[in-house]
Design an enzyme around this catalytic site. Sequence first.
Site, PDB file in Angstrom:
ATOM      1  N   HIS A 151      14.535  30.083  26.537  1.00  0.00           N
ATOM      2  CA  HIS A 151      16.497  29.525  25.885  1.00  0.00           C
ATOM      3  C   HIS A 151      15.828  28.275  25.480  1.00  0.00           C
ATOM      4  CE1 HIS A 151      16.816  30.804  30.129  1.00  0.00           C
ATOM      5  NE2 HIS A 151      15.890  31.360  30.651  1.00  0.00           N
ATOM      6  N   SER A 272      20.154  23.686  -3.694  1.00  0.00           N
ATOM      7  CA  SER A 272      21.833  24.158  -3.301  1.00  0.00           C
ATOM      8  C   SER A 272      22.721  23.493  -4.782  1.00  0.00           C
ATOM      9  CB  SER A 272      21.984  22.584  -2.121  1.00  0.00           C
ATOM     10  OG  SER A 272      22.951  22.249  -2.776  1.00  0.00           O
ATOM     11  N   LYS A 278      17.738  20.422  -1.678  1.00  0.00           N
ATOM     12  CA  LYS A 278      17.396  20.987  -0.946  1.00  0.00           C
ATOM     13  C   LYS A 278      16.422  22.010  -1.424  1.00  0.00           C
ATOM     14  CE  LYS A 278      19.913  21.562   2.644  1.00  0.00           C
ATOM     15  NZ  LYS A 278      20.794  22.323   2.997  1.00  0.00           N
ATOM     16  N   GLU A 285      17.456  33.716   6.399  1.00  0.00           N
ATOM     17  CA  GLU A 285      18.125  33.774   6.807  1.00  0.00           C
ATOM     18  C   GLU A 285      18.778  34.951   6.617  1.00  0.00           C
ATOM     19  OE1 GLU A 285      20.769  30.343   5.706  1.00  0.00           O
ATOM     20  OE2 GLU A 285      18.962  29.732   4.428  1.00  0.00           O
ATOM     21  N   LYS A 320      26.095  60.597   4.632  1.00  0.00           N
ATOM     22  CA  LYS A 320      26.132  59.658   3.856  1.00  0.00           C
ATOM     23  C   LYS A 320      25.816  58.283   3.274  1.00  0.00           C
ATOM     24  CE  LYS A 320      26.114  64.796   2.662  1.00  0.00           C
ATOM     25  NZ  LYS A 320      26.832  63.840   2.833  1.00  0.00           N
TER      26      LYS A 320
HETATM   27  N1  ARG Z   1      29.328  67.502   0.438  1.00  0.00           N
HETATM   28  C1  ARG Z   1      29.711  68.107   1.655  1.00  0.00           C
HETATM   29  C2  ARG Z   1      28.917  67.515   2.293  1.00  0.00           C
HETATM   30  O1  ARG Z   1      28.518  66.805   2.554  1.00  0.00           O
HETATM   31  C3  ARG Z   1      28.313  69.850   1.121  1.00  0.00           C
HETATM   32  C4  ARG Z   1      28.964  69.857   2.679  1.00  0.00           C
HETATM   33  C5  ARG Z   1      30.916  71.205   1.980  1.00  0.00           C
HETATM   34  N2  ARG Z   1      30.674  72.146   3.000  1.00  0.00           N
HETATM   35  C6  ARG Z   1      31.969  73.439   3.345  1.00  0.00           C
HETATM   36  N3  ARG Z   1      31.771  73.854   3.786  1.00  0.00           N
HETATM   37  N4  ARG Z   1      32.943  72.333   2.345  1.00  0.00           N
HETATM   38  O2  ARG Z   1      28.699  67.361   3.788  1.00  0.00           O
END
Ligand code: ARG
Length: 456
Positions: A151, A272, A278, A285, A320
């Site tokens: 704690h 700072s 500082k 952090e 992605k």
């Molecule tokens: N840029 C697409 C992705 O990142 C690639 C696959 C695209 N496939 C499709 N059937 N349009 O998923």
Amino acid sequence: MPRFRDPPDPLFQRLNASIGFDRRLAPYDVQQSRAHARALRAAGILDSEELARMEQGLDTVADELEGGSFPIADAEEDIHVAIERRLTEIVGPLGGKLHTGRSRNDQVATDVALYVRDHAALARQLAGSLMARLLELAERHAAWPMPGYTHLQRAQPVYLGHHLLAYFWMLRRDASRFAQVGESAGELPLGAGALAGVNWDLDRQEVARELGFDSLAPNSIDAVSNRDFVLDYLSAASICAMHLSRLGAEIVLWSSDEFSFCEVAEDFSSGSSIMPQKKNPDAAELLRAKAPRIASGFLTLAGVMHGLPLAYSKDLQEDKEALFDAVDSLELCLEAAERMLGGLSFHRERLAEAAADEFGAATDIADLLVRKGMPFREAHGVVGGLVREALDQGKALSELTPAELSRHSHLLDDSYYEVLRAGQWLESKGSVGGTASARLAEQLDAARVALEEVRR
Ligand code: ARG
């Protein structure tokens, strides 16, 4: 005669394109295209002269990508289209044969799996370096007492080396998780085609071997819609980043004047803009603050996948940016944490002074009464009374007189003062994994073995 009569709306193009961020898959796309081209040759779809030209073309593409001269055309949709377009510019219509028996659906899944595998291995390696740094610090500070907390209140003293090893074992679990991520990205999607499989007898086993996959994805529908390995990476990364954030948070606290337990080196601190005195632990952090950003990547992709019908949908393109951002943040944090710890110095006197707080021995006094036959719950109450009395009188526990002690329990004799002799209460924690020096020495040995395993 193409299917479409109308060109895409520019807004649709912007929404649809992944070229802005999927470029970092390019080396993997070229690598799998080489393996795929060889499979096309083995299946008699390319002759050997065509394969040689195709491979040369892919070499040129790879060189251009690496040297930064790879041209991205206007309104290009993604890296897969871009690479095939460029290959065709270089080798002519032969380039159009590369997509035989392949869909972007199995192609992108394969690229992402290769990417995840590499970065899981890198995260494991970086976690290993941080473990090595923590181990080294733990060895150096194995005999330095400090207060342990619950704690965020002083609880029981421990050795600083013991405290630091707590982070070592967190990182050890992270390293195991990253090894598992490598396994979960180990099934080859390529050969699944759009979703149903392909019309060509391509040697997937050979492709898997060339690309370093352990096995073939057993179901083509699952193969093109599976992103579990990305979620596995994001999950492991979220947990690892959470560990780093706890480490960062403690360093922030400990380097405050209020604690004064440690000091971050100048090369990992900032000043700072207004207060000349500082020296701020900004790096610690930021370790603390990066964790939610990485965890949000997991939530993003879990949300994208939720309720998504089989098989491929463009939703999957949203895997992605979450992944790439987490990879960048985690790798940076792991490296920075290791470097920052390298320059961290601890204040032995100040830690020892804080660890000498006698209230940290309260459990030991209760256990003394237990050894004399009192049930623990009752002993807990007796020592609670002693603590109250000491606080009321403004005394340390060892300053209570024998007469005062006997008012609380006739079992309290000279052995009470024995227990309070400094150091006793660390060395009395002799259970496996406890802070006593002998146990800590065992733990350091175990940590050395664990580190070897991670580094193998
Ligand atoms: N840029 C697409 C992705 O990142 C690639 C696959 C695209 N496939 C499709 N059937 N349009 O998923």
